[in-house]
Structure formats: C-alpha cells, structure tokens
Scaffold this motif. Structure first.
Motif, short mmCIF file in Angstrom:
data_model
loop_
_atom_site.label_atom_id
_atom_site.label_comp_id
_atom_site.label_asym_id
_atom_site.label_seq_id
_atom_site.Cartn_x
_atom_site.Cartn_y
_atom_site.Cartn_z
N LEU A 91 -10.39 -5.01 -8.10
CA LEU A 91 -10.40 -3.50 -8.36
C LEU A 91 -8.85 -2.66 -8.78
CD1 LEU A 91 -11.62 -0.46 -7.26
CD2 LEU A 91 -10.60 -0.99 -4.67
N ILE A 107 -5.22 7.92 -14.83
CA ILE A 107 -6.63 7.98 -15.10
C ILE A 107 -7.47 9.00 -14.72
CG2 ILE A 107 -8.53 6.41 -13.47
CD1 ILE A 107 -6.59 4.14 -12.89
N PHE A 108 -7.77 9.30 -13.11
CA PHE A 108 -9.11 10.77 -12.64
C PHE A 108 -7.97 11.56 -12.97
CE2 PHE A 108 -9.12 7.08 -10.17
CZ PHE A 108 -8.49 6.38 -9.71
N LEU A 139 0.72 -1.39 0.13
CA LEU A 139 0.00 -0.08 0.17
C LEU A 139 1.10 1.03 0.07
CD1 LEU A 139 -2.46 -1.12 2.64
CD2 LEU A 139 -2.89 -0.91 -0.08
N THR A 170 -2.38 2.96 -9.51
CA THR A 170 -2.32 4.29 -8.63
C THR A 170 -2.77 3.66 -6.95
OG1 THR A 170 -5.06 4.35 -9.09
CG2 THR A 170 -3.62 5.57 -10.31
N LEU A 171 -3.37 2.33 -6.41
CA LEU A 171 -3.70 1.69 -4.64
C LEU A 171 -2.71 1.64 -4.37
CD1 LEU A 171 -7.69 1.46 -6.51
CD2 LEU A 171 -7.04 3.35 -5.41
N MET A 221 -13.78 6.83 -8.60
CA MET A 221 -12.94 6.25 -8.67
C MET A 221 -11.73 7.04 -8.01
SD MET A 221 -12.66 5.27 -12.77
CE MET A 221 -14.33 4.45 -13.71
N TRP A 248 -7.30 5.45 -0.08
CA TRP A 248 -6.40 4.73 0.48
C TRP A 248 -4.54 5.34 -0.26
CZ3 TRP A 248 -6.68 -1.27 -2.45
CH2 TRP A 248 -8.42 -1.34 -1.73
N GLY A 290 -6.63 -3.60 -13.10
CA GLY A 290 -7.07 -1.60 -13.85
C GLY A 290 -6.52 -0.90 -13.40
N ALA A 291 -6.21 -0.59 -12.10
CA ALA A 291 -6.06 0.08 -11.20
C ALA A 291 -5.16 1.44 -11.72
CB ALA A 291 -6.22 0.17 -9.65
N ILE A 346 -12.06 6.47 -3.72
CA ILE A 346 -11.49 5.41 -3.96
C ILE A 346 -10.02 5.54 -3.88
CG2 ILE A 346 -10.56 2.75 -4.02
CD1 ILE A 346 -13.23 2.86 -5.51
#
Lengths: 458, 458
Positions: free
Chosen positions: B195, B457-458, B171, B202-203, B439, B446, B198-199, B442
């Motif tokens: 989750l 992504i975002f 993490l 980013t997580l 998204m 995290w 495909g993240a 989340i």
C-alpha cells in the motif's frame, strides 16, 4: 436462534436466490468447517450466486440489514477464514466457475472467482500457457487471491501477490468496482489489487480476476534427494537459493513425513530428510540448473539423488507432495491436526527447522515437518488426539516457540495460511497494535457496517 | 504570505531543526521543481531531518498545526509529486543516507530513505549482491518506493513493488510503525508494504526500508539491434517476451531517440528503430538466451545486431540509455519537455507505439519515443517550445490519444511515473470515481488532517 437482522433479510434473500439459498444445518455446518481446527461456527444460510449481479444484490440486502457476508471458495482454508462467528450468509462462489477470456498473446486470462487452479490449468492445456501458483489443495482462484496463497512454485513464479493483474470487486454495499489493469505494471495510484490479495474477504467479494499466465516450460526435470540430517538438507537449500539457481520448486520433508508419504503414496524413498526439486526451462538451462543443484547437494552430503525423468514419475512425486497432509494424518488414525506455518529469512531456516523438530521430539508429539524451504517457509503438521489436553498444551507450546523464533529472526507467523480467526494474537505480536489498527482503519472505511467476513484478521 | 498555521508552527520547527530548516526562496523553489512541467509551487520551508526521531518530531509539529508535510528524495519526479500547492514543509531526506545493515546470507539490506540506488550498489559491490531496480535517474530508494519505481530491469527483477520486504513509516501524527518482515513471503494481514509502495508520500513518510537484493549475475551480455521499422522492432520484443527468454533488459528507442543518443553520447548506432538488450545468468544461460533473442530479431528483419561484449562497451550503451532524456532535450535547445508514460498489454504495444509516432509526425511535433517495451511500457518525450500554445495543445492531443488507446487496450495511463499532480484526471478516467474514492477513504482514515503531500493522486 438467528438474530433478528438475519430474519428480516431472509425473505429478500429467498426472493433473490430461491432454491440457491439453503438453511439446512448440514449445509451450514459443512460451509463453516474448513480444514483447520477452529470451532465450526456456521452461518445462518448458504447462498450460491451465479453471477456478479447476484453477488451485488445479495450484498445490498446484507448491508441494508447488517447481516454478515462470508465469501467461500473451496473450503480449504486452515485458519478459520470461513467461520461465521456472527452468523450471516456464506456466499459459496463455486458456481461462478467460468474462464471468461484467455488472452494468449498477452499471457493473461480472466476468470470468475470459483474456478479452481486445476480447472484453469486443464482449460489452458493447449494454449502453451499455465497458471503456476500451487498451494497443494485444489483451491478456487478467488480464495487463493483472498488468502495470498503461494506454494511449491513460488520461488520461481511468485505467489498470488505477483500473478493477479486486475480484479472486479463487489463492495460491502453492493457497488461493483474494478482495480488494476491488464498492463504488466502500473503506478496508477494506491495498489488496491495488492490490498485485496490477502484481505481474506474483509474488504470486498472478488467477482472476477485477471491473472498472469506463464509459458509452459519446454523442459521440466524433477528429483528427490535425501540427506543424513535435517541440517544438511536445509543448508543445501540455502546454498542453492543463494547461488541464484532458478529452481521452480524446492520442497523439504523430514524423515517422518517421508515415511508417511511412502506409506500413503506407495513410494520407496529413503526415510531420511529429503528435498523434492524441480527445474523449468530450456533443455540446456534445465540441465545446467540441475547439475548445479546436484553439485551443491553432494557437497552437503546427499546420499541419494534420484531423477524423476518421465512425466509419470514426476507426477507421482508431486502427487505424493500434494498428498503429504493426508499422508501425515494417516500416521495417527483419529487424530486432530494443526498445521503450523512460519516463514523466516533463509539464513535462519536451518536452525528454525531443527529447533522445531527438537521441540516436537522433546514433547513426545506426533508431528511431521515439511515446507517450501526455498522461500524460508515451513510447516509442522501436529497430530494431537482430540480431547487430549496435555497434548494440545504441548502443541501450543511448540507452535508458540516456533512463532517466537520466527519473529526473533525477522520472519513472520504466517508464510501463506493467513490470519483468519486462528492467528489474530500472533499478528498483534508480530506487527504491534498500531500497525494492526491501521489495517482496521481501512476495513472500517470500506465496510463501516462491518458485514464482510467479520472477526477475521483484526 | 504563508498561511497562519505555518507561522504558528515555525518557532517549533526552528527549535527542532535550527540551521537545518531553510526559508530561503531559492531553496524552496529548488525543492518544488522536480523534472516535470507542473507549475513550481514551493513549500514554506525546507527541512533536513537527520534521523527518524526528527522526522517524527517534525510531523508531530506539522500535525498539531495542520501544516502540510512533503517528503522529498532526489527531486527526479516527473509528475509534480514534490509540489507544495498548500505550502508547508518539504522534508528533504537526503541526509538520511546510511546503509544500516546488509544481510548477505539472506540477500537483503536495510537502508535509510535518502540512500540513492547508485550509492547502494556501490556499497554492495564486494558482497556479490546488487539492487536491481533502475529507473534511470539516480533517485533515492525512499522516493523510488513511494512512486513504485521500475525501469530497465523490471522484466527480470521486478519493480520496487517486488523488492521491498519491509519498511518503517512515520505516520501523519508522528507515530512510528513497521510494516512487513524480512521473510520472503507472508500472509500476515493486509499488505501495508504494498500500500505504501506508490502512495507518493500521501500515507506516511518512509524512514527505513528493507530491500531484497539479488546475486550479481556471473555473466552479462548486452547488445544493440536495429530494425527497418518500428513495428519490426516492437514485434520482435513481443515474440522474445512471449517465448519466455528471461531477458534482463529490453529497451526500445525510435530513430529520433537513437539520433539524439548518438549525438549526446558519442555513439555511432544506425539511426533506425533500435533495441538495447541485456542478458544475465551463467555463461551457458546467457549464450542460450542471447542466441534465442538474436534468432527472433533476425526473423523480424534486424539489420544490425551488435554485441557489447566488454564491460566498458556495455556501460557506454546503458549510460547512453540513461542519458536518453537529456539527449532528447538537446535536440531542441530551449525546449520544454513533457514525458508521457503509458503501459499496455504486450499484444497492443506495436500499434500503440506506431500510432503515437504517427500522431507526433502528423502534428509536426518534436518528440522521441522510447521505453521499457518488455513490460509494455513506453514513453514519449515531447519537446514543445515554452509558451507555444499551439504546440502545447498538439502535445495534449497526442498524449490524450495515447492514454485513451492504452485504456481501450486494457492498459494504464502510467507504467512507472505515477499520478502526482499531473495525472489525477487520467486516473479518474482509468479507474472511475468509485475506485479513486476508495483510495481517498484510506488516505482520510490514515491522515484525517490531510497534511501528508496534499493534492496528490486523489
């Protein structure tokens, strides 16, 4: 006494829904019961919204007043998913039961969440397509998505996880959003569809689902096959799976469950550990699959391999499988029931099943063993007598040992029934507090007031 | 100039990694480039951790100092996933390349994230099993998981989404957690494995993957098949898919791409719209599938159906397909390249491909069209000359129209390449600001300091 926040919300809810909001004790109790053993914790009210706008309006009211909102499909959950430990409003979605669109050319369809799987397949009958996920119960598709349902056909067609392309969701604050698309695959950001599949109503209320359909197989063949021992039956399955035979269904029933099904469904199967098998495909493909499976079964000592060639014979077989739960309960009139659900890597399956059966017998419990063994998933239907503290304690011991063995083998405490209220401690054992906390962080970020199906999963 | 937070972290990073931390400009540039057109935004340093403990220690340092951390596999991303717009440390995971365990009895394996798909399949050669996901590039499995990779075999075996059972993740703050299990299915809480798939880093940083393997097919048959028109080829695919023929691969190449492959891979295919097909199964099954597909192709006017019966002929065909990208670029020496990626419901595929081709021709652009058409996914390889503003503008117009048509048809702006930095605006168009904000919630929950692969992504 309802808490004051519900009392404050009530006039608004009544203005929104009129007669479609019930405060009757019997209705509230009925909507809290599910099929499981968890205590019945009824909501303050039951609502029957008829469209997405009403779901959103209802959630806005609940959100403003901090009132829990619990989505309800067919009430076939086994782990207390629909219990209302903090009261609130149960959203019975059974009136949102329209099939909105069928795109036959794309093999997909759009449904409201209250459509049941049997209703959908009846609707699709003449399209040449069908929706394969079959958890046994005639559950609603919204409920099946929310609990990541699978069942008898998962080894061939996947679970809800594989067969939902997109969805529309009402968030805790009543906003409506869309996740996914009708494309067969996508890399468009975080996979919020999959996050919702199995979220058990804790992140949003599904108001629409786009489902993947499959061509109805041109040929179907089913068979039942008995084995001298449980280990023979399960080892045959393991070898069938590992050989790559694309079975549509491989179900295991132990001799106790076969006996129950014979009595309940008027069958005359040998009362031995038994597999129910089904093959889908072209005529040639089905024959080849069936021959390979029959050959492997014979190597494992199968003593009776009976084809159910006519559609009515197949229906009888699978109806018996679907009624297995009720058949089991009839073994011991007046009993309670706890349906255990673990899933293990296939190499660990034979031992896991045999040890569960041995523990049941050692404790002198009444229980049957059955399962979707092609996926490594099996169930024990425990039938203790209500109030028998010693029996309940024995059930808890056997179930705990099943879960511990599943964890040791790299498996899971739930293949398909979910966490609900019943398995929160087992989930913590399985994944550890840090991982469960990551789930809770998502919940808190999406539903900061904690109104959506509180006290489930986490 | 590096920002001060990196300067503060640097001594700790050097103490941790020694020679395995590079500040060299060439190394930093190389790790920021990917295969896409996005501007090269290099990190402040490149690190080569060798085990999970080092990944965790590295993240702890980055987290303490607010320094971005960007996971890097093979650098084959097309959408700027590995760019470092805020500097920071790129974690080159190529030295974490061990296959840790193969459970042949369960058809699964455990790998470190830096194992490439080709290395894994070489390792598995003698087990009778293989890992099917094939995006073309010899990407790392960690990168493939993080970008939800799919490719030529997805219609039969699924994408990374289907073939990752469990993972271990470091993490943002350096804690190590596990998601999923080795069971084939599970309902154990929110699906954090999916989750992560495909993240795009980013997580969390994937430190270990448990992958689903498949039996090597006993029989494989491949063929190429040319059609007079693009519409004929794509309509044949649609019918093959909808008839339920379980093709392992169905790839489309337009006449320009075939010409490029002929030149680059020394083939002599008719320079017409062409399908490459592959069938896996038993001998009887493969024959039946192949006959059905050949029959459907003939109904759609196929003019040349050529079997690649020998393994070396098959290898040549698929090597040509895998080299299609480089073959295309050779059509126009010195060109830049933008690889468009959309995915549509299958009924919309023929029009979507034809309209893209018509737009390309109307604008006078150099571009080939190809794709994993069995999934409704296709690509355009645009080859504008660097610095040609008019050509770039024309590419942008054609690509925007492709995406707009995909959205109108219910499809997605990316079937498999992901969002990265390149498609953030298209993602917003597709899903709307509320969904993208979910998204981000989340992500923020995290990774509250926002250190993991920022601005993706975002």
């Amino acid at each position: 006494m309802s808490p004051p926040n519900f009392a404050n919300a009530l006039p608004e809810l009544q203005a929104l829904l009129g007669e479609r909001l019930s405060l009757a004790q019997a209705v509230r109790d009925q909507h809290a019961a599910g099929e499981g053993l968890s205590p019945d914790l009824p909501p303050d009210a039951v609502a029957w919204p008829t469209d997405k706008a009403e779901v959103c309006a209802l959630l806005k009211i609940c959100h403003a007043h901090g009132v829990p909102a619990i989505a309800y499909g067919a009430g076939s959950s086994l782990e207390g998913h629909i219990s209302a430990p903090r009261g609130g409003v149960t959203l019975d979605l059974s009136r949102m039961d329209a099939v909105l669109d069928v795109h036959a050319d794309d093999a997909d369809c759009v449904v409201q969440p209250g459509v049941t799987r049997e209703a959908l397949n009846a609707f699709l009958q003449d399209t040449g397509l069908f929706f394969p996920v079959d958890p046994g119960a005639n559950a609603t598709l919204g409920g099946m998505a929310s609990t990541r349902a699978s069942g008898t056909t998962t080894m061939r067609y996947g679970s809800m996880w594989h067969n939902v392309l997109a969805m529309e969701v009402a968030l805790a604050d009543g906003r409506l959003v869309r996740f996914g698309s009708r494309a067969r695959k996508s890399s468009a950001g975080l996979d919020l569809v999959r996050l919702m599949i199995g979220a058990e109503g804790t992140l949003g209320v599904i108001t629409e689902l786009t489902l993947r359909l499959h061509p109805q197989p041109t040929e179907v063949a089913a068979a039942s096959c008995a084995f001298p021992t449980l280990a023979d039956a399960v080892n045959a399955v393991t070898e069938i799976v590992m050989s790559g035979v694309p079975c549509a269904r491989v179900e295991f029933l132990d001799e106790h469950q076969v006996k129950a099904c014979n009595a309940h469904s008027n069958l005359a199967l040998p009362e031995l550990p038994t597999l129910f098998l089904e093959f889908h495909g072209t005529a040639a493909g089905v024959n080849e699959q069936a021959e390979m499976a029959q050959g492997i079964a014979a190597e494992h000592g199968s003593v009776a391999f009976e084809w159910a060639r006519r559609p009515e014979d197949r229906s009888r077989l699978w109806r018996a499988r679907h009624m297995a739960y009720f058949a089991a309960l009839a073994l011991r009139p007046g009993c309670a029931h706890i349906v255990a659900d673990v899933c293990v890597p296939i190499s660990a399956l034979a031992d896991a099943v045999a040890q569960a059966r041995a523990d049941i017998d050692a404790e002198g419990l009444v229980a049957t063993v059955l399962g979707h063994v092609g996926d490594g998933n099996f169930h024990v239907i425990f039938m203790p007598m209500p109030g028998d503290v010693a029996e309940q304690a024995a059930v808890d011991r056997v179930y705990a040992a099943m879960v511990a063995r599943a964890h040791t083998a790299g498996g899971t405490c739930t293949g398909e029934h979910g966490i609900g209220m019943g398995k929160k401690a087992k989930l913590l054992d399985e994944l550890g507090p840090d991982t469960v906390q990551l789930m809770r962080l998502i919940k808190n970020a999406w539903d900061p007031r904690g109104i959506l199906n509180p006290e489930k999963i986490f």
